[in-house]
Design an enzyme around this catalytic site. Structure first.
Site, PDB file in Angstrom:
ATOM      1  N   HIS A  67     -13.653   5.349  -9.081  1.00 28.06           N
ATOM      2  CA  HIS A  67     -14.126   5.022  -7.727  1.00 28.06           C
ATOM      3  C   HIS A  67     -13.175   4.028  -7.063  1.00 28.06           C
ATOM      4  CE1 HIS A  67     -16.686   3.649  -4.435  1.00 28.06           C
ATOM      5  NE2 HIS A  67     -16.582   2.415  -4.892  1.00 28.06           N
ATOM      6  N   ASP A  96       9.268  10.830  17.511  1.00 26.30           N
ATOM      7  CA  ASP A  96       8.695  11.115  16.188  1.00 26.30           C
ATOM      8  C   ASP A  96       8.964   9.898  15.315  1.00 26.30           C
ATOM      9  OD1 ASP A  96       7.934  12.282  13.639  1.00 26.30           O
ATOM     10  OD2 ASP A  96       8.150  14.222  14.624  1.00 26.30           O
ATOM     11  N   TRP A 132     -10.421  -0.622 -12.084  1.00 28.68           N
ATOM     12  CA  TRP A 132      -9.240  -0.310 -11.257  1.00 28.68           C
ATOM     13  C   TRP A 132      -8.172  -1.383 -11.420  1.00 28.68           C
ATOM     14  CZ3 TRP A 132      -6.549  -2.351  -7.012  1.00 28.68           C
ATOM     15  CH2 TRP A 132      -7.034  -3.555  -6.508  1.00 28.68           C
ATOM     16  N   SER A 160       5.143   7.236  -2.659  1.00 31.43           N
ATOM     17  CA  SER A 160       4.662   7.703  -1.362  1.00 31.43           C
ATOM     18  C   SER A 160       4.468   6.530  -0.398  1.00 31.43           C
ATOM     19  CB  SER A 160       3.351   8.463  -1.563  1.00 31.43           C
ATOM     20  OG  SER A 160       2.648   8.551  -0.365  1.00 31.43           O
ATOM     21  N   SER A 161       3.822   5.459  -0.885  1.00 30.52           N
ATOM     22  CA  SER A 161       3.549   4.308  -0.010  1.00 30.52           C
ATOM     23  C   SER A 161       4.838   3.642   0.432  1.00 30.52           C
ATOM     24  CB  SER A 161       2.712   3.261  -0.738  1.00 30.52           C
ATOM     25  OG  SER A 161       1.460   3.779  -1.006  1.00 30.52           O
ATOM     26  N   HIS A 244      -3.138  -9.002  -4.517  1.00 27.72           N
ATOM     27  CA  HIS A 244      -3.653  -9.723  -3.371  1.00 27.72           C
ATOM     28  C   HIS A 244      -3.035  -9.264  -2.054  1.00 27.72           C
ATOM     29  CE1 HIS A 244      -6.495 -12.237  -1.583  1.00 27.72           C
ATOM     30  NE2 HIS A 244      -5.571 -12.498  -0.685  1.00 27.72           N
ATOM     31  N   GLU A 246      -2.068  -6.462  -1.545  1.00 27.48           N
ATOM     32  CA  GLU A 246      -2.670  -5.138  -1.384  1.00 27.48           C
ATOM     33  C   GLU A 246      -3.942  -5.191  -0.536  1.00 27.48           C
ATOM     34  OE1 GLU A 246      -1.927  -2.087  -2.076  1.00 27.48           O
ATOM     35  OE2 GLU A 246      -3.869  -1.092  -1.911  1.00 27.48           O
ATOM     36  N   TYR A 248      -4.572  -7.142   1.845  1.00 30.15           N
ATOM     37  CA  TYR A 248      -4.193  -7.273   3.258  1.00 30.15           C
ATOM     38  C   TYR A 248      -3.552  -5.997   3.773  1.00 30.15           C
ATOM     39  CZ  TYR A 248      -5.663 -11.984   2.690  1.00 30.15           C
ATOM     40  OH  TYR A 248      -6.442 -13.063   2.434  1.00 30.15           O
ATOM     41  N   SER A 259      -8.064  -4.669  17.576  1.00 29.02           N
ATOM     42  CA  SER A 259      -7.381  -5.398  18.645  1.00 29.02           C
ATOM     43  C   SER A 259      -6.989  -4.469  19.794  1.00 29.02           C
ATOM     44  CB  SER A 259      -6.131  -6.095  18.112  1.00 29.02           C
ATOM     45  OG  SER A 259      -6.477  -6.984  17.082  1.00 29.02           O
ATOM     46  N   HIS A 293      -6.014 -16.800  -7.481  1.00 26.45           N
ATOM     47  CA  HIS A 293      -7.438 -17.108  -7.251  1.00 26.45           C
ATOM     48  C   HIS A 293      -8.336 -16.020  -7.832  1.00 26.45           C
ATOM     49  CE1 HIS A 293      -7.006 -15.075  -3.058  1.00 26.45           C
ATOM     50  NE2 HIS A 293      -7.403 -14.199  -3.941  1.00 26.45           N
ATOM     51  N   HIS A 294      -7.737 -14.902  -8.256  1.00 30.77           N
ATOM     52  CA  HIS A 294      -8.519 -13.888  -8.969  1.00 30.77           C
ATOM     53  C   HIS A 294      -8.657 -14.254 -10.445  1.00 30.77           C
ATOM     54  CE1 HIS A 294      -8.283 -10.942  -5.635  1.00 30.77           C
ATOM     55  NE2 HIS A 294      -7.137 -11.531  -5.393  1.00 30.77           N
ATOM     56  N   THR A 319      -7.064 -16.348   9.794  1.00 30.25           N
ATOM     57  CA  THR A 319      -8.106 -15.335   9.930  1.00 30.25           C
ATOM     58  C   THR A 319      -9.118 -15.776  10.974  1.00 30.25           C
ATOM     59  OG1 THR A 319      -7.796 -14.958   7.577  1.00 30.25           O
ATOM     60  CG2 THR A 319      -9.639 -13.831   8.618  1.00 30.25           C
ATOM     61  N   LYS A 322      -7.902 -15.139  14.435  1.00 28.74           N
ATOM     62  CA  LYS A 322      -8.070 -13.750  14.872  1.00 28.74           C
ATOM     63  C   LYS A 322      -9.493 -13.492  15.347  1.00 28.74           C
ATOM     64  CE  LYS A 322      -5.525 -10.509  13.131  1.00 28.74           C
ATOM     65  NZ  LYS A 322      -4.125 -10.415  13.531  1.00 28.74           N
ATOM     66  N   ARG A 441     -20.484  -7.783 -12.996  1.00 28.32           N
ATOM     67  CA  ARG A 441     -20.111  -6.480 -12.479  1.00 28.32           C
ATOM     68  C   ARG A 441     -19.755  -5.545 -13.621  1.00 28.32           C
ATOM     69  NH1 ARG A 441     -14.081  -7.565  -9.970  1.00 28.32           N
ATOM     70  NH2 ARG A 441     -14.191  -5.348  -9.553  1.00 28.32           N
TER      71      ARG A 441
END
Lengths: 517, 377
Positions: A67, A96, A132, A160-161, A244, A246, A248, A259, A293-294, A319, A322, A441
């Site tokens: 998932h 293009d 994951w 790809s990314s 991390h 990732e 964002y 926006s 921080h993880h 943040t 924004k 979890r």
């Protein structure tokens, strides 16, 4: 200008057209969204009440792992690339993307990558079952045989990314119409430009991580194996150095989307355009120095914990800027509440709630109580579902008239919004409570004291899942017999895509660059 | 007027009912303050952030809602044209910084305190393995495994939160935990003590707690909080708190038990066991220790947990079979059962595996064989 385009299957296989590729990315990500969602339904069905009813613990772990992987790499990231493909050339007046053949390749890698990953479900030993985040040594020494398919799949997604990101950067720097200076670009283009840099920085780190896993598994190295002189904590440092930024990568393009949408339906220019650009860049820079921080519970030195705690809390400043800017854009506007606006407003409110729990999680001494509980699950789903996914949904409603030349049914859109809004909160809000009550979890069964929260979350999840199928129905009905859209479907809209081309956008746009004043 | 007053009174009473319900519910939904000084400090910090966040929400969401109501096109509201203000933007960059500093100061103080395990009065080594905890009291000759009590059912209050042997600690003592693991990463968490530390193979992490005297006799429960494989959800942490005297008595009793067990093991090893007795005891041990992975049917869950029925180990040389059970197999979930079971239990379970499910080797493994194997090891 003729609007000739090839037909049949080869149109899609050989296409180098940014609009075709954008559509394929969006459809692909929606299919992945439904597959990843189906796995979430399995998880929520099992957790509907205590006891093991439907699946065994090992399969449950496979579901949580797949998932997460499918949603992050298959649903959210490709949906953002799809939006980039459709919108960036139209927004900056380019014919293009700069590298159209590479664009074709970066899309067509994905179906193969995910076929590989999903095929692992049918292998002996089952799919990857280590979360994951695939922490070593659970994923290396103890991983199922299918882990190698996972590694190859991640490599392909990464390629790809990276190619997609290179394409965005080259397009934005080289293909802008004359007069389209950087600080005139729509904010969506800015957020994607910054996202692309993040991708180029961190996807190779992810590739390095999985390569080290591969050599640990098969070629006798011990990068992550303490018994051979390696370090399982180093895995987490490297993973989160990717992980991390990732998060964002998944949210910044959605910032860009709202926006664009909020000013349109406020009939007022975006408040603080340049501070929005700087805030996005600051968030991106800070995202590189907060990864640990993880990992507050891994036993870092106090000095390290203090550094990562304070750096993380700093992210709240840009943040916050924004969020304040979005609110100031609406302030004294002339607001209307069409479906894209509703999704954008929900985005601002619910993402802010996710941000609040983010500040709580950043505070290391309390994080020991939240870490790896459902509180974390609630937090990241609040920033991902009403964040990234509401952002994409808003974008689809907003630009569908331009893409397809057809207008969706506004009532249906509003029903979709209100059901999503109710169910997303019903699903994820109770998870804060089960986490605070002490539920870890990634567990398939739990004590009775967590039962009520889980039941509500499961009911919400089933509703939320069905509602997204309804979204598919709305889009299909729009494509089939939606009313013809106007060139400028939204009264308050601005930008080249609304001002300089009809709806639907022709197959080829800006063969001669537009004039920007 | 009267109607309005009644209406207001009605709404007020309704609100108070709802509010009291919310307050009651809120205590069930919130983090527990726990029982130690640090857990209470963490709880206070948690509540402080929540209230700050609530205050910010009121301002930000309030402004949004005000706009939704009064600045709508349907009210013929004419949009303003402003689109930036350096002054305002400076202010709302500065305010969050001030709020964050206000939150950071107590957090830094508490963190430094929580991470200071020096001057501890006693040390316990906590070792996680798939899927149980092992506790070793470094100052006493006490060590034991702690595993989920699988006899409880869903309706039991402590379903999934009860173990066979709880960790026992004294009150008013700074207890240092040295947390490590022997296979994958686990995490040792007791919410009421606000102690959570990852158990990482190859690392020894330090953490500590000091429980006040009035908590003697209480039991605190937590769970493993790092995904550690199939039974991650089934390895609870249970901590029993005793007064200092009771703790001393408990240690003495544990010493007695250990001596008695050693004696019983020696006696058991001295005699020769018949097949029925070995098989009966073997089945009992197998069902409680082995069946989680290798399954009661002996078919396992390949390839992670291989079948024992017809397996080359169970049908092959006895020594190799004894070796894998006693010493485990590194890089797999197969733990070393040598330190976890008595010689008699080991002999019985190996005999059982060699004869159950039509393996029928006819081999009998005696406790003396295990002793000989260990001696030669």
């Amino acid at each position: 200008m003729s609007d000739h385009h090839p037909t049949g299957f080869t149109r899609w296989l050989y296409t180098t057209n940014h609009k075709d590729i954008g559509s394929m990315y969006l459809w692909f990500s929606f299919i992945m969204f439904l597959i990843g969602g189906a796995m979430a339904m399995v998880i929520r069905a099992e957790l509907y009440q205590p006891g093991l009813q439907f699946v065994d613990p090992n399969f449950f772990n496979q579901m949580t792992t797949m998932h997460g992987l499918i949603m992050v790499f298959g649903a959210v990231m490709p949906s953002m690339v799809g939006l980039a493909n459709w919108l960036i050339p139209m927004m900056i007046g380019a014919p293009d993307m700069a590298l159209p053949r590479m664009n074709n390749w970066s899309f067509w890698i994905l179906p193969f990558a995910f076929t590989l990953l999903l095929s692992s479900l049918f292998m002996e030993g089952g799919a990857p079952n280590f979360g994951w985040t695939f922490y070593a040594p659970l994923s290396t020494t103890f991983g199922p045989p299918s882990t190698d398919f996972f590694i190859l799949g991640v490599h392909m997604m990464g390629i790809s990314s990276i190619m997609g990101a290179i394409n965005v950067i080259v397009t934005v720097f080289n293909m802008r119409a004359p007069g389209m200076t950087l600080m005139k670009m729509p904010l969506f283009v800015w957020t994607w430009l910054i996202t692309a840099f993040l991708l180029i920085m961190v996807m190779p780190v992810l590739a390095g991580t999985v390569t080290m896993m591969l050599t640990d598994r098969h070629f006798g190295t011990s990068f992550f194996d303490a018994a051979g002189g390696g370090d399982p904590v180093m895995f987490q440092h490297i993973f989160w150095f990717f992980g991390h930024p990732e998060v964002y990568i998944m949210i910044l393009p959605a910032f860009g989307v709202v926006s664009e949408i909020i000013p349109t339906f406020s009939r007022k220019k975006l408040f603080g355009y340049s501070s929005m650009v700087y805030a996005t860049a600051s968030i991106a820079l800070l995202s590189f120095i907060v990864w640990a921080h993880h990992m507050f519970a891994v036993g870092m030195p106090v000095a390290g914990e203090l550094f990562f705690m304070i750096a993380t809390m700093l992210i709240a400043v840009p943040t916050g800027v924004k969020v304040f800017n979005w609110v100031a854009t609406m302030w004294q506007g002339a607001l209307t509440f069409e479906t894209p606006m509703l999704f954008s407003i929900a985005f601002v409110i619910l993402f802010t709630i996710g941000g609040f729990s983010g500040v709580m999680l950043a505070m290391a001494p309390v994080d020991f109580q939240y870490h790896d509980t459902y509180f974390v699950v609630a937090h990241f789903h609040y920033v991902l579902f009403p964040g990234a996914i509401f952002g994409t949904t808003a974008a689809v409603y907003y630009w569908l008239p331009k893409w397809a030349g057809k207008m969706y049914n506004e009532t249906a859109g509003k029903i979709h919004f209100w059901l999503s809004m109710i169910f997303v909160n019903l699903t994820f809000f109770p998870m804060h409570f089960s986490g605070l009550a002490g539920m870890p979890r990634r567990i398939p069964d739990y004590n009775m004291m967590f039962a009520d929260f889980n039941m509500w979350a499961s009911i919400g999840a089933f509703g939320l899942g069905l509602t997204q199928v309804y979204f598919l129905v709305i889009v299909l009905l729009t494509l089939k017999n939606g009313k013809t859209a106007e060139q400028k479907q939204w009264e308050g809209a601005s930008g080249l895509e609304w001002d300089a081309m009809p709806s639907p956008a022709p197959y080829h746009t800006f063969s001669t660059p537009p004039k920007i004043d | 007027m009267a109607i309005r007053r009644k209406l207001i009174a009605g709404i007020a009473s309704l609100l108070s009912i709802v509010l009291s319900g919310v307050v009651q519910a809120a205590t069930d939904m919130n983090m527990r303050p726990g029982v130690t000084e640090t857990s209470n400090a963490a709880y206070d910090l948690h509540m402080m952030v929540i209230w700050v966040m609530v205050a910010i929400s009121v301002v930000v969401f309030g402004a949004m809602i005000y706009s939704f109501i009064f600045h709508r096109k349907s009210k013929n509201y004419k949009p303003a044209t402003f689109h930036h203000s350096t002054k305002v933007e400076m202010i709302w960059t500065a305010i969050p910084i001030i709020i964050l500093i206000y939150l950071t100061i107590p957090a830094v103080k508490l963190l430094i305190k929580m991470e200071d395990a020096s001057n501890s009065e006693m040390s316990i080594q906590v070792t996680g393995s798939q899927w149980k905890w092992h506790y070793k009291y470094l100052e006493h000759d006490v060590e034991f495994f702690s595993e989920l009590d699988r006899s409880l059912t869903i309706t039991d209050e402590n379903y999934l939160l009860e173990v066979d042997n709880a960790l026992v600690v004294p009150v008013e003592t700074k207890v240092r935990f040295l947390v490590t693991a022997s296979d994958v990463i686990h995490s040792w968490w007791v919410p009421d003590l606000a102690v959570k530390k990852d158990a990482i193979p190859g690392f020894i992490n330090e953490t500590w707690t000091a429980i006040p005297a009035d908590q003697a006799g209480k039991t605190f429960r937590g769970q493993c909080t790092e995904l550690c494989g199939k039974d991650h959800g089934f390895m609870p942490v249970v901590v029993k708190v005793l007064s200092k005297e009771d703790f001393k008595a408990w240690v003495a009793q544990k010493d007695q038990e250990r001596l008695a067990a050693e004696k019983a093991a020696a006696e058991a090893a001295a005699q020769s066991w018949d097949m029925d007795k070995l098989m009966a005891m073997g089945k009992e041990v197998y069902d409680s220790k082995c069946a989680q992975c290798h399954q009661a049917s002996g078919l396992g869950i390949p390839p992670a947990f291989p079948a024992l029925k017809g397996s080359p180990i169970a049908l092959g040389p006895v020594d190799a079979h004894i070796n894998i059970v006693v010493n485990g197999k590194s890089g797999t979930g197969m733990a070393a059962y040598g330190p976890q079971l008595t010689d008699a239990e080991l002999a019985a379970v190996i005999t059982y595996e060699r004869n159950a499910w039509e393996n029928n080797t006819g081999d009998k493994v005696q406790p003396a064989d295990i002793q000989a194997f260990k001696a030669g090891n």
